[in-house]
Design a protein around this motif. Structure first.
Motif, short mmCIF file in Angstrom:
data_model
loop_
_atom_site.label_atom_id
_atom_site.label_comp_id
_atom_site.label_asym_id
_atom_site.label_seq_id
_atom_site.Cartn_x
_atom_site.Cartn_y
_atom_site.Cartn_z
N TYR A 328 42.85 42.92 35.09
CA TYR A 328 41.96 42.02 35.60
C TYR A 328 42.45 41.66 37.08
O TYR A 328 43.36 41.23 37.06
N SER A 329 41.39 41.93 37.81
CA SER A 329 41.78 41.31 39.17
C SER A 329 40.55 40.97 39.97
O SER A 329 39.66 41.57 39.71
N SER A 330 40.64 40.63 41.39
CA SER A 330 39.58 40.48 42.31
C SER A 330 39.98 40.84 43.71
O SER A 330 41.03 40.73 43.79
N ASP A 331 39.01 41.07 44.31
CA ASP A 331 39.27 41.89 45.58
C ASP A 331 40.25 40.77 46.43
O ASP A 331 40.94 41.28 47.40
N GLN A 332 40.01 39.63 46.52
CA GLN A 332 40.91 38.71 47.07
C GLN A 332 40.67 37.37 46.24
O GLN A 332 39.78 37.41 45.41
N GLY A 333 41.32 36.29 46.76
CA GLY A 333 40.87 35.00 46.10
C GLY A 333 39.54 34.46 46.84
O GLY A 333 38.75 35.25 47.53
N PHE A 334 39.39 33.08 46.78
CA PHE A 334 38.28 32.46 47.58
C PHE A 334 38.58 31.20 47.87
O PHE A 334 39.38 30.35 46.99
N PHE A 335 38.04 30.62 48.63
CA PHE A 335 38.07 28.97 48.93
C PHE A 335 37.12 28.35 48.04
O PHE A 335 36.07 28.67 48.31
N LEU A 336 37.33 27.27 47.29
CA LEU A 336 36.46 26.56 46.18
C LEU A 336 36.56 25.23 46.82
O LEU A 336 36.80 24.22 46.18
N GLY A 337 36.13 25.11 48.06
CA GLY A 337 36.29 23.75 48.78
C GLY A 337 37.32 23.26 49.28
O GLY A 337 37.51 22.41 50.19
N GLU A 338 38.39 23.77 49.24
CA GLU A 338 39.85 23.62 49.70
C GLU A 338 39.74 23.73 51.13
O GLU A 338 38.97 24.81 51.78
N HIS A 339 40.25 23.01 52.05
CA HIS A 339 40.01 22.90 53.40
C HIS A 339 38.56 22.45 53.91
O HIS A 339 38.29 22.83 54.98
N GLY A 340 37.68 22.53 53.05
CA GLY A 340 36.18 22.15 53.40
C GLY A 340 35.68 23.27 53.24
O GLY A 340 34.41 23.56 53.86
N TRP A 341 36.25 24.63 53.05
CA TRP A 341 35.63 25.87 52.96
C TRP A 341 35.09 26.65 51.67
O TRP A 341 35.50 26.27 50.49
N PHE A 342 34.34 27.63 52.15
CA PHE A 342 34.02 28.91 50.91
C PHE A 342 34.49 29.98 51.89
O PHE A 342 35.02 29.86 52.87
N ASP A 343 34.28 31.08 51.31
CA ASP A 343 34.79 32.36 51.91
C ASP A 343 36.27 32.49 51.63
O ASP A 343 36.94 31.89 50.90
N LYS A 344 36.90 33.63 52.57
CA LYS A 344 38.32 34.00 52.43
C LYS A 344 38.71 34.06 53.55
O LYS A 344 38.95 33.51 54.34
N ARG A 345 39.40 35.39 54.05
CA ARG A 345 39.80 35.99 55.24
C ARG A 345 41.24 35.43 55.69
O ARG A 345 42.07 36.18 56.16
N PHE A 346 41.35 34.20 55.51
CA PHE A 346 42.65 33.33 56.05
C PHE A 346 43.79 33.79 54.91
O PHE A 346 43.66 34.03 54.00
N MET A 347 45.07 33.82 55.60
CA MET A 347 46.17 34.30 54.88
C MET A 347 46.59 33.00 54.21
O MET A 347 47.62 32.93 53.44
#
Ligand code: SGN
Ligand code: CA
Length: 527
Positions: A328-347
């Motif tokens: 089981y895996s996912s293409d990357q993680g995701f921001f769940l409100g951390e840093h006020g964000w959604f989406d991904k991209r940052f390291m």
């Protein structure tokens, strides 16, 4: 040759794998379960504080949980291209979603498995633009695909489905396993969900889940981005400003049937009415948006979890579980409100980390964990070694089989290389995350936003949430020196070309259906 031997063995024991009979030496089947944007922080086997995932936890309980599986480029198509090829983005040619087109003629692990006698299939999200190659059966979503009523590409033919996409992908996968595959051969099935990708549309069964609870907020929901590079301030992915009316379910999705739309309205409209009356402002409004966002995200995860359970049950019931490696895996993680964000991209950690679980009866100790640095770059070689095939020398990862035994070889890698490219100037850049590369070790992370000429260094032991770069702190001068040399070494090792500083002058060739992103706080769209 192994292939010929196999063909002979397969001919002799035809039917055995299908029955899951005592096939101790038979090449195992591979079930690769893949989701889109699923953060490990939303899986109870990774200690989630916000939800339960009992079926995914089953894989962890009966197998191994990897705690440091790190993506090479935290965005969809590129992550998938790395998995298929076992090569970094700059080698496989798929660096960004925008304008990306996967060269399907190149070597991939499904092609190699197929050549060695496996039956290969993929169902669900593909997102690599070109036609899938190396699969006996594919039924994939076009582009991102919708959450409801998806048209799908079945071996080149457009097929219309009605219903909830997570369930449809599961039904099709089960149907293939039960009815269509060649039971005389081992199989490799990529079972790939769209969920829980934006716009996080739950299935009808899940609309009321979490209605009566408040989901805990991350402690840095109101991050002010001080102490980091300009990149953290300049992005366009905040819960406060970037979420649209569609994301927040303040308007209904476009492609529902009348019955689906009625169920949607019954679920959201009373709550939307209350929300409008409350006329929230400032932090209260952000808090409301966070709750709406995270609940829908978790409802999508719950559907994935239930549907993974259906497939695990099928493997048990048919006896296939014994000789099937389940991942089981996912293409990357995701921001769940951390840093006020959604989406991904940052390291940053939340998106860099991919959830990764592996169950392999008799080979992996149930309930084991692994802290070694592993990556999606390693998956292809791992699949090949599971199947007993020697990986081609031009693949850039490492097979994970040595880790499955529970110990980490002393010469295992000590650093991970990351490179994100999708910044193309204002007009064509979803979420406005600047290009960067970097290196992550067990304790530290060095990031270079090279078009901004800014660096960040995080001490993950002291600052696990990455709130303050210590790049300019003299106490870390030696670490900076060491990691700067290490990132250079990795770039040479992985043959990263020196074209990374250039933003193309011409607009990219866009994928069909690509729409330029609304900018932050567009008046007509943002809520
Ligand atoms: C869409 C999303 C973005 C997302 C990209 C890439 N917008 O453009 O939020 O970052 O996909 O996601 S949406 O409003 O269309 O959902 S990825 O997972 O495919 O890389
Ligand atoms: Ca994704």
């Amino acid at each position: 040759m192994r292939l010929c031997l196999w063909s002979l063995v397969l001919a002799l024991v035809s039917g055995l794998f299908g029955a899951g009979a005592s096939a101790a030496d038979a090449p195992p089947n591979i079930l690769f379960i893949f989701t889109d944007d699923h953060s490990a922080n939303a899986m109870s086997c990774y200690g989630s504080k916000i939800n339960q995932t009992p079926n995914l936890d089953r894989i962890a309980k009966e197998g191994m949980r990897f705690n440091n599986c790190l993506v090479t480029n935290a965005i969809c198509g590129p992550s998938r291209a790395v998995i298929l090829t076992g090569k970094h983005s700059h080698i496989n040619g798929f660096r960004m979603n925008v304008g990306g087109n996967f060269d399907g003629s190149q070597q991939t692990f499904p092609k190699l498995l197929q050549k060695a006698g496996y039956q290969t299939a993929i169902v669900g999200k593909w997102h690599l633009t070109s036609e899938p190659q190396g699969f006996d059966y594919y039924e994939t979503l076009y582009d991102q695909g919708p959450y409801y009523n998806p048209p799908m590409n079945r071996n080149g033919e457009r097929i219309k489905h009605t219903g909830y996409t997570t369930e449809i992908i599961t039904d099709l996968s089960l149907k293939w396993l039960e009815e269509s595959r060649d039971k005389s051969k081992p199989f490799m099935l990529m079972f790939q969900h769209k969920a829980p990708h934006r716009e996080w549309q739950p299935g009808p069964k899940y609309y009321s889940m979490y209605n009566d609870v408040e989901i805990p907020e991350p402690e840095n929901l109101f991050d002010d981005y001080e102490g980091r590079s300009k990149a953290a301030k300049q992005q366009d992915m905040t819960i406060e400003k970037t979420l649209t009316q569609l994301d927040l379910k303040l308007v209904p999705p476009q492609n529902l049937t009348p019955e689906q739309l009625a169920a949607w309205k019954a679920a959201y409209e009373p709550q939307n009415e209350e929300f409008r009356k409350a006329n929230l402002k400032g932090k209260d409004l952000v808090r409301w948006k966070y709750q709406r966002y995270i609940k829908d995200y978790l409802r999508c995860v719950a559907a994935v979890d239930d549907n993974v359970g259906r497939v695990l049950d099928y493997l048990e019931k048919t006896g296939l579980a014994k000789n099937t490696v389940v991942m089981y895996s996912s293409d990357q993680g995701f921001f769940l409100g951390e840093h006020g964000w959604f989406d991904k991209r940052f390291m940053y950690e939340e998106t860099l980390k991919m959830p990764f679980l592996v169950r392999w009866p008799g080979k992996i100790k149930p309930g084991s964990t692994c802290d070694a640095l592993v990556s999606n770059l390693d998956f292809a070689e791992t699949f090949l070694e599971i199947a007993g095939i020697k990986a081609p020398a031009d693949m850039q990862g490492v097979s994970l089989l040595p880790l499955f035994g529970g110990t980490v070889p002393s010469d295992w890698r000590k650093s991970h290389y990351y490179h994100y490219y999708e910044f193309l100037g204002d007009q064509f850049t979803p979420h406005m995350v600047r290009r960067h590369y970097g290196v992550r070790t067990e304790r530290y992370k060095l990031i270079h936003f090279y078009n901004l000429e800014e660096w960040e260094l995080f001490d993950l032991q002291k600052d696990p949430r990455e709130m303050k770069s210590v790049y300019d702190d003299p106490a870390y001068a030696d670490v900076v020196k060491e990691l700067t040399a290490e990132v250079k070494r990795l770039q040479e090792h992985y043959k990263v070309p020196d074209d990374r500083g250039s933003v193309p002058k011409d607009p990219p060739v866009l994928q069909p259906g690509f729409k330029p992103m609304p900018k932050a706080t567009p008046k007509k769209n943002a809520a």
